[in-house]
Scaffold this active site. Sequence first.
Site, PDB file in Angstrom:
ATOM      1  N   SER A  62     -26.690  41.197  58.663  1.00 10.26           N
ATOM      2  CA  SER A  62     -27.865  41.253  57.789  1.00 10.26           C
ATOM      3  C   SER A  62     -27.967  40.003  56.929  1.00 10.26           C
ATOM      4  O   SER A  62     -26.975  39.449  56.490  1.00 10.26           O
ATOM      5  CB  SER A  62     -27.762  42.495  56.898  1.00 10.26           C
ATOM      6  OG  SER A  62     -28.427  42.304  55.674  1.00 10.26           O
ATOM      7  N   ASP A 103     -29.951  51.059  42.801  1.00 12.13           N
ATOM      8  CA  ASP A 103     -30.772  50.554  43.910  1.00 12.13           C
ATOM      9  C   ASP A 103     -30.706  51.567  45.049  1.00 12.13           C
ATOM     10  O   ASP A 103     -30.641  51.199  46.220  1.00 12.13           O
ATOM     11  CB  ASP A 103     -30.287  49.174  44.358  1.00 12.13           C
ATOM     12  CG  ASP A 103     -31.304  48.464  45.265  1.00 12.13           C
ATOM     13  OD1 ASP A 103     -32.478  48.902  45.306  1.00 12.13           O
ATOM     14  OD2 ASP A 103     -30.928  47.489  45.939  1.00 12.13           O
TER      15      ASP A 103
HETATM   16  P1  ADP Z   1     -28.259  43.544  50.336  1.00  7.11           P
HETATM   17  O1  ADP Z   1     -28.067  43.252  48.897  1.00  7.11           O
HETATM   18  O2  ADP Z   1     -28.553  42.355  51.152  1.00  7.11           O
HETATM   19  O3  ADP Z   1     -29.210  44.693  50.572  1.00  7.11           O
HETATM   20  P2  ADP Z   1     -26.292  45.331  51.466  1.00  7.11           P
HETATM   21  O4  ADP Z   1     -24.956  45.639  50.897  1.00  7.11           O
HETATM   22  O5  ADP Z   1     -27.326  46.404  51.389  1.00  7.11           O
HETATM   23  O6  ADP Z   1     -26.797  43.992  50.843  1.00  7.11           O
HETATM   24  O7  ADP Z   1     -26.088  44.936  52.971  1.00  7.11           O
HETATM   25  C1  ADP Z   1     -27.146  44.583  53.772  1.00  7.11           C
HETATM   26  C2  ADP Z   1     -27.086  45.306  55.093  1.00  7.11           C
HETATM   27  O8  ADP Z   1     -25.874  45.010  55.739  1.00  7.11           O
HETATM   28  C3  ADP Z   1     -27.099  46.788  54.935  1.00  7.11           C
HETATM   29  O9  ADP Z   1     -28.412  47.292  54.908  1.00  7.11           O
HETATM   30  C4  ADP Z   1     -26.372  47.275  56.154  1.00  7.11           C
HETATM   31  O10 ADP Z   1     -27.258  47.310  57.259  1.00  7.11           O
HETATM   32  C5  ADP Z   1     -25.367  46.166  56.370  1.00  7.11           C
HETATM   33  N1  ADP Z   1     -24.083  46.487  55.773  1.00  7.11           N
HETATM   34  C6  ADP Z   1     -23.646  46.194  54.542  1.00  7.11           C
HETATM   35  N2  ADP Z   1     -22.419  46.624  54.337  1.00  7.11           N
HETATM   36  C7  ADP Z   1     -22.060  47.264  55.471  1.00  7.11           C
HETATM   37  C8  ADP Z   1     -20.890  47.950  55.895  1.00  7.11           C
HETATM   38  N3  ADP Z   1     -19.827  48.079  55.102  1.00  7.11           N
HETATM   39  N4  ADP Z   1     -20.861  48.454  57.138  1.00  7.11           N
HETATM   40  C9  ADP Z   1     -21.922  48.327  57.937  1.00  7.11           C
HETATM   41  N5  ADP Z   1     -23.042  47.686  57.610  1.00  7.11           N
HETATM   42  C10 ADP Z   1     -23.123  47.159  56.385  1.00  7.11           C
HETATM   43 MN    MN Z   2     -29.180  46.650  50.480  1.00 11.02          MN
END
Ligand code: ADP
Ligand code: MN
Length: 517
Positions: free
Chosen positions: A261, A406
Amino acid sequence: MDSVGVAAAAPPDAGPGPAWQSKCPWGTPNTTSISCSLADVMSEQLAKELQLEEENAAFPEVVAVAEGPFITGENIDTSSDLMLAQMLQMEFDREYDAQLRREEKKINGDSKVSISFENYRKVHPYDSDSSEDEVDWQDTRHDPYRADKPTTTPRRGFIGKGKDITTKHDEVVCGRKNTARMENFAPEFQVGDGIGMDLKLSNQVFNALKQHAYSEERRSARLHEKKEHSTAEKAVDPKTRLLLYKMVNAGMLETITGCISTGKESVVFHAYGGKSATEDKVIPPECAIKVFKTTLNEFKNRDKYIKDDYRFKDRFSKLNPRKIIRMWAEKEMHNLARMQNAGIPCPQVVILKKHVLVMSFIGKDQIPAPKLKDVTLSSEDMKKAYYQTLNMMQQLYKECNLVHADLSEYNMLWHDGKVWLIDVSQSVEPTHPHGLEFLFRDCRNVAQFFQKGGVAEALNERELFNAVSGLNITAENEVDFQAEIEALEKMNEDHVQNHGKKLSTFSSDGDPPIYDE
Ligand code: ADP
Ligand code: MN
């Protein structure tokens, strides 16, 4: 340059052979079998001698003391200097052109784009192959100081300028050569039209300039790197790359497979876990690496989440922006740890290094678990997900003393038949000056999602807020409800102001004491 008998260099219009042959000092093949190469002819020594001859022409009473095989002191006709010079020049020109054509052919041979050297020659009269470094040609027979030397002088050549036959140590030639060599500096380095204006650079100046050009090159490389650093969207900056590389190198991570992502504030990668250095820690088989972006813009508007959080407040004011970004990663780590302790399904923290947080991967075989917004659940699962979410929100508030801040279907993953909470870097304690507002927003998102998802039992946002916080706000409409929330926050703030921040800390065993007062 090929070895060429001087006789072959006779220009077509040089007049009847015998006439000049008999006059030419070396034009007597029957008396000497030495054939000379043009390179030899253009030796420094000969140049000196020719110059001497020139002087002799001016002062005929001085008897030339000749050395070397060609000028023997006999039959010297000083009037042949001009002709000699013209002959040599013509031969060099011809040789040079031939060489240029060969080079041109060589370069254009495999290329779709053909290049004409015509222009090039005028600008770089001494060196027809830009790919050839000066170090190379100095080691070859094509050393421009020797064979190609005359090309460093203007192509109008010797006509009327017999004295222009010069040596490699000549300041003028050397200066011109230095000027031409400036073209070898980095393209960004503006050297101007030194050649066009026949600029002559002394070795000292040239060397100084060269040094400057190199440092300019390095500087611009650094600048470029910086630029890349700040504009990087998907790729991480070199420092982060190094951090990641070190993790792989240390064996903590097996491989980093790719990007999951790219968000405004972070980039998330998938990695296969490696082996832990310490035995008490087990690295999950699959990891998610969250790299907090070191570009500051996006974080600026998130300051409110952290600068009023008393846990970070003191540090916040003292920190530079880069460190503040590290604090986001740190915050996420602490919050995940709290959630983990409470048994809330969430990624498990593996390690935090600066702005890089490694945690367990929610998903399988590199495929991340879908977000709740992307997954189609049966109504049964939907209901299950709702109750689980309600439960988690209460746990988060009461046991972890946190408000997600959030929370929505974007930050809830569906994995193994349950909801997993992620993305908690912005999560705050309920006593945060805006903590209850954040909670209310979370409640609205959750209530709307499950209501739209067909969960009949789903509480509305106000009911949910009360259920989670244990508060009993009775306002009938949203505006009043929010006004009460803000009043509570204000009360809390005043309390903090009057009694110090410690009193505002909620114990983890139940409702926030401050609102009960
Ligand atoms: P942001 O601040 O960019 O939204 P996130 O922590 O939500 O950061 O991470 C973005 C995306 O990455 C999430 O929507 C998810 O799809 C993926 N992601 C984040 N952490 C994990 C994890 N531990 N395992 C699997 N996917 C993850
Ligand atoms: Mn997020």
